[in-house]
Design an enzyme around this catalytic site. Structure first.
Site, PDB file in Angstrom:
ATOM      1  N   ARG A 138      28.008  52.761   6.888  1.00 43.45           N
ATOM      2  CA  ARG A 138      27.767  53.081   8.303  1.00 43.45           C
ATOM      3  C   ARG A 138      27.349  51.855   9.107  1.00 43.45           C
ATOM      4  O   ARG A 138      26.615  51.963  10.088  1.00 43.45           O
ATOM      5  CB  ARG A 138      26.719  54.187   8.450  1.00 43.45           C
ATOM      6  N   ARG A 198      26.261  53.992  15.132  1.00 42.38           N
ATOM      7  CA  ARG A 198      25.308  54.214  16.216  1.00 42.38           C
ATOM      8  C   ARG A 198      24.137  53.243  16.264  1.00 42.38           C
ATOM      9  O   ARG A 198      23.405  53.217  17.243  1.00 42.38           O
ATOM     10  CB  ARG A 198      24.773  55.649  16.128  1.00 42.38           C
ATOM     11  N   ARG A 205      31.829  54.033  22.793  1.00 43.36           N
ATOM     12  CA  ARG A 205      32.115  55.425  22.487  1.00 43.36           C
ATOM     13  C   ARG A 205      31.819  56.380  23.638  1.00 43.36           C
ATOM     14  O   ARG A 205      32.131  57.580  23.548  1.00 43.36           O
ATOM     15  CB  ARG A 205      31.290  55.860  21.279  1.00 43.36           C
ATOM     16  N   ASP A 240      36.626  58.857   9.530  1.00 45.33           N
ATOM     17  CA  ASP A 240      35.761  59.942   9.075  1.00 45.33           C
ATOM     18  C   ASP A 240      36.457  60.632   7.916  1.00 45.33           C
ATOM     19  O   ASP A 240      37.692  60.711   7.896  1.00 45.33           O
ATOM     20  CB  ASP A 240      35.480  60.944  10.200  1.00 45.33           C
ATOM     21  N   TYR A 251      33.075  71.222   2.496  1.00 45.50           N
ATOM     22  CA  TYR A 251      33.230  71.493   3.928  1.00 45.50           C
ATOM     23  C   TYR A 251      34.226  72.621   4.169  1.00 45.50           C
ATOM     24  O   TYR A 251      34.007  73.501   5.010  1.00 45.50           O
ATOM     25  CB  TYR A 251      33.700  70.234   4.658  1.00 45.50           C
TER      26      TYR A 251
END
Length: 347
Positions: free
Chosen positions: A22, A26, A35, A71, A146
């Site tokens: 990551r 962010r 973004r 992703d 998921y």
């Protein structure tokens, strides 16, 4: 040979490589600015945004590898599965897989459905030069979780129930997902990725017996099915008891989370594998003197393995000060080789 590739193959050399899971995200103000107004899966499908976001941490931190910005559910979206990434929740599946009829939404991923990946990697390789690009995909178990749960889960109860109660349906679901992950990785390798990482984020929820019987064969199908040889990294969270089995999936490098010291992990895995990790991400908020000493200890413990790629034990938290990551890279590069040598490993 790039330092990361050499370490992955057990030939560490004079440089200790470092990158962060990551790292493109962010924690970077330039990422947040870029973004604004763009949904996650839209950003992951835009070659220009993929290129820029992938490059941001390389330019800022001088890490030894870029990680392809994407992703794990992106290939599912590309092949037509009705899903979205909901802020504060994660991937949400409109039609969870609970019956055989629900499998109809999962065909095979065609490389043409992710042509934007090839376009983005082609441009990235041109700018990265000698810095390798790591491709990645979600492992069949994590994707299946998921798909079965309909989104993130704390206990994976529906997933485990299907695995035990309808193993034929489970295996067919994972077989299809293995094809998706393998093809997604192959597209990245064919475009120029020099290493790949298979994320099995939720595998730590399983007992070793269940992992070996119902998960390992499908991960082997992904990692063992690539048509061109590149170093493979296999990573999960909470997998201390699964590390030897994860190594058997067909990987040169086993990623280790922060819970297991690297020397302990390496002995469990065996001498034929490099390790990646494993600084606790929470320590990024600690005073630098504390963080630096814990990082040095990670490097010393990693010296047991024939190769060590320095990383966190999970992803970079959004609240991280980017300057701390830059200082970590500097410490690894300046002190890392000597620390490794002092700890007793001769490369």
């Amino acid at each position: 040979m790039p330092a990361l590739v050499a370490a992955a193959r057990g030939r560490q050399g004079t440089r200790l490589p470092v990158w962060f899971m990551r790292q493109a995200g962010r924690s970077l103000p330039e990422y947040r600015e870029l973004r604004v107004g763009t949904r996650m899966l839209d950003a992951c499908s835009d070659p220009g945004m993929i290129h820029e976001i992938t490059m941001q941490p390389v330019r800022r931190h001088r890490v030894d590898a870029a990680i392809f910005f994407s992703d794990i559910v992106l290939p599912l979206k590309a092949m037509g599965v009705d899903l979205d990434i909901v802020a504060g929740t994660g991937p949400v599946i409109a039609r969870p897989v609970r019956t055989r009829a629900d499998l109809d939404q999962l065909g095979e991923l065609d490389p043409s459905q992710v042509g934007f990946v090839t376009e983005a990697i082609t441009s990235l390789v041109g700018e990265l030069g000698a810095t390798p690009l790591i491709g990645f995909a979600g492992a069949p178990f994590t994707l299946a979780s998921y798909m079965v749960e309909g989104g993130p889960s704390k206990d994976h109860a529906l997933t485990k129930s299907m695995m035990a109660g309808d193993p034929e349906l489970w295996d067919e679901l994972c077989r299809r997902l293995a094809q998706v992950s393998r093809t997604f990785l192959q597209v990245q390798v064919d475009a120029g990725a020099q290493a790949v990482q298979l994320f099995d984020s939720w595998a730590g929820a399983l007992a070793e017996e269940d992992y070996r019987a119902r998960v390992l064969p499908h991960s082997q199908a992904v990692l063992g099915g690539l048509e061109r040889e590149v170093p493979r990294i296999h990573f999960g969270v909470g997998t201390a008891e699964l590390l030897p089995a994860m190594a058997e999936a067909g990987t040169e490098v086993v990623g280790v989370d922060w819970r297991t010291p690297l020397d302990v992990a390496s002995r469990r895995i065996g001498p034929g594998h490099a390790v990646q990790g494993n600084l606790d991400p929470a320590l990024l908020l600690a005073p630098w003197e504390v963080l630096a000493e814990r990082l040095r200890e990670v490097i010393r413990r990693g010296a047991v393995a024939p190769g060590h790629i320095v990383n966190l034990g999970h992803g970079v938290p959004p609240s991280t000060d980017p300057d701390v990551l830059t200082r970590i890279v500097e410490l690894v590069h300046t002190e890392g080789p000597a620390l490794r040598a002092e700890a007793g490993h001769t490369d």
